[in-house]
Design an enzyme around this catalytic site. Structure first.
Site, PDB file in Angstrom:
ATOM      1  N   ASP A   1       2.828   1.159   4.851  1.00  9.19           N
ATOM      2  CA  ASP A   1       3.324   1.043   3.496  1.00  9.19           C
ATOM      3  C   ASP A   1       4.262   2.190   3.113  1.00  9.19           C
ATOM      4  O   ASP A   1       5.349   1.955   2.583  1.00  9.19           O
ATOM      5  CB  ASP A   1       2.141   0.982   2.520  1.00  9.19           C
ATOM      6  CG  ASP A   1       2.587   0.929   1.075  1.00  9.19           C
ATOM      7  OD1 ASP A   1       2.780  -0.181   0.555  1.00  9.19           O
ATOM      8  OD2 ASP A   1       2.751   2.000   0.451  1.00  9.19           O
TER       9      ASP A   1
ATOM     10  N   ALA B   1       3.967  -2.110  -1.029  1.00  7.84           N
ATOM     11  CA  ALA B   1       4.518  -2.976   0.008  1.00  7.84           C
ATOM     12  C   ALA B   1       3.409  -3.801   0.661  1.00  7.84           C
ATOM     13  O   ALA B   1       3.575  -5.000   0.925  1.00  7.84           O
ATOM     14  CB  ALA B   1       5.263  -2.158   1.054  1.00  7.84           C
ATOM     15  N   ASP B   2       2.262  -3.161   0.935  1.00  2.08           N
ATOM     16  CA  ASP B   2       1.111  -3.885   1.492  1.00  2.08           C
ATOM     17  C   ASP B   2       0.637  -4.983   0.542  1.00  2.08           C
ATOM     18  O   ASP B   2       0.369  -6.110   0.961  1.00  2.08           O
ATOM     19  CB  ASP B   2      -0.053  -2.914   1.739  1.00  2.08           C
ATOM     20  CG  ASP B   2       0.060  -2.164   3.051  1.00  2.08           C
ATOM     21  OD1 ASP B   2       0.654  -2.714   3.989  1.00  2.08           O
ATOM     22  OD2 ASP B   2      -0.434  -1.036   3.127  1.00  2.08           O
ATOM     23  N   ILE B   3       0.507  -4.628  -0.729  1.00  2.22           N
ATOM     24  CA  ILE B   3      -0.003  -5.579  -1.705  1.00  2.22           C
ATOM     25  C   ILE B   3       0.934  -6.774  -1.833  1.00  2.22           C
ATOM     26  O   ILE B   3       0.497  -7.936  -1.845  1.00  2.22           O
ATOM     27  CB  ILE B   3      -0.197  -4.892  -3.070  1.00  2.22           C
ATOM     28  CG1 ILE B   3      -1.312  -3.842  -2.976  1.00  2.22           C
ATOM     29  CG2 ILE B   3      -0.516  -5.908  -4.155  1.00  2.22           C
ATOM     30  CD1 ILE B   3      -1.370  -2.892  -4.164  1.00  2.22           C
TER      31      ILE B   3
ATOM     32  N   GLY C   1       0.752  -8.960   1.241  1.00  2.00           N
ATOM     33  CA  GLY C   1      -0.472  -9.759   1.220  1.00  2.00           C
ATOM     34  C   GLY C   1      -0.372 -10.939   0.273  1.00  2.00           C
ATOM     35  O   GLY C   1      -0.785 -12.058   0.595  1.00  2.00           O
TER      36      GLY C   1
END
Length: 426
Positions: A166, A198-200, A203
């Protein structure tokens, strides 16, 4: 039930099978081979929607996020601990440990694939194909399989073989270029967003892709490969910042807590602290000026139009700060919100925990694990009138359901399971 701070918290006695009692996706079988944040978040969202999600973890330790602490959630007898981070993206799942790098482990995974609807993975591009577990191979076993790959940079392109976390993607994807204090101020410079944005986003994009593919499969009878990139997801988040460059060659500068184009829109000091005031058009500003006791601002040539306020931001901030200095937070939040202008406090975690709006919308839940005890979690933001989300199980211990799943899905005997465990395949 009340927690230690006096808040009412819904207590959910979890169904330890985690098989989904109702929900929009009841009956959908998901294999979640992902680790850390983006993939597990996608799997958890599908579980909240009622899917039967099996988290497949490496033997010996499981998901790396389990040990990313402190702080920790500790069992009542202090014999077990898991990171609080792990709890945020893994409820509603059953855990099965498996070394699919071995031929027997890969064969077990293929057996699970045969009646699966969705597979989520976030290994480096090409990793699973080396074990005969890529989309091309598994889609032959199960043409209805929806195979979702989440990587740093995607399945194609010159960066496709790179790993990506991220923080790195926030830097490369422009997030840090538009976040932070403006040049010339003490502490100026690029700044990351404090949550793994970025991860969220990746996902959430994975969930959108999976649900879309389920709809398509209902029409065609066939699954497909979904390619989600953290880098793509981050760049897509830039919205007006990137559009300003692409269409006007006008980079929007870092502006700290100030909005780059909407004024006033930011943090303002009052007599006992700070509040956030946000306006986005001239009508809202006129109402704000009235509420602050300065209706003349709405017709002042310096402040009347959005572009005028942007050009005279420093003067307007000075004038507003003086007007706001005569009262405290509660007074101004009541007065400004009554004027139909967005205004609110700058909450920390303890404030959020006690927020009456969040309590009313069931945004805090408590799940009970038979060994870990009670775990408090943030509820799903998805609200449905007819098919509400379900909370069927707390985050599992590593490998907690391995035997159960091998018996249920593959009808393995106790002797076969014991043999696999003796050889460290499960």
């Amino acid at each position: 039930m009340n927690d230690s701070s006096g808040n009412t918290v819904p207590a959910v006695e979890a169904d330890q099978t985690g098989r989904g009692a109702g929900g929009i996706l009841a009956g959908v079988k998901v294999l979640d081979l992902s680790r850390v944040v983006a993939g597990p978040l996608a799997g958890q969202t599908l579980a909240d929607l009622g899917a039967d999600v099996v988290k497949i973890e490496r033997t010996g330790g499981g998901d790396d996020l389990r040990t990313l602490g402190p702080p920790w959630v500790t069992s009542p007898d202090d014999s077990l601990e898991q990171s609080t981070y792990f709890q945020t993206v893994n409820r509603g799942k059953r855990s099965l440990t498996l070394d699919f790098a071995t031929p027997d482990g890969a064969e077990i995974l293929r057996g699970l694939i045969k009646d699966a609807d969705v597979l989520i993975e976030n290994f480096r591009t090409g990793t699973l194909s080396r074990y005969g577990l890529g989309y091309d191979e598994l889609s032959k076993l199960n043409p209805r399989l929806i195979y979702c790959s989440i990587t740093g940079f995607g399945q194609t392109g010159p960066y496709s073989d790179r790993s990506g976390y991220d923080y790195l993607v926030q830097a490369m994807g422009g997030q840090m270029a538009v976040t932070g204090l403006p040049d010339g101020m003490t502490g100026a410079g690029p700044m990351r967003v404090g949550v793994p944005i970025a991860d969220i986003t990746a996902g959430n994009n994975a969930v959108i892709g999976i649900l879309s593919a389920i709809i398509d499969r209902a029409k065609t009878g066939k699954g497909q490969h979904i390619d989600i990139s953290l880098f793509d997801s981050q760049v897509a988040l830039l919205l007006n910042s990137l559009s300003a460059w692409l269409n006007a060659r006008a980079p929007l500068p870092r502006t700290g807590n100030d909005h780059p184009t909407a004024v006033p829109n930011g943090v303002f000091q009052v007599s006992d602290g700070h509040i956030l005031i946000a306006t986005f058009n001239d009508r809202e500003f006129a109402r704000l000026a009235e509420a602050l006791g300065h209706p003349e601002w709405a017709t002042d040539a310096k402040y009347a139009r959005s572009r005028d306020r942007l050009a005279n931001r420093v003067d307007l901030t000075r004038d507003m700060t003086e007007a706001l200095s005569h009262h405290g937070k509660l007074h101004w939040m009541k007065t400004i919100n009554a004027a139909k202008v967005s205004c609110g406090p700058i909450n920390d975690m303890s404030d959020i925990e006690q927020d009456e709006q969040l309590a009313e919308r069931d945004m805090f839940i408590k799940l009970t694990h038979h060994k870990m005890g009670d775990v408090r979690l943030v509820g799903s933001p998805l609200k449905f009138s007819a098919t509400p989300v379900v909370y069927n199980a707390p985050p599992p211990l590593v490998g907690e359901h391995t035997d159960e799943l091998l018996r249920e899905r593959l009808t393995l005997s106790d002797a076969q399971i014991q043999d696999l465990r003796a050889r460290n395949i499960i």
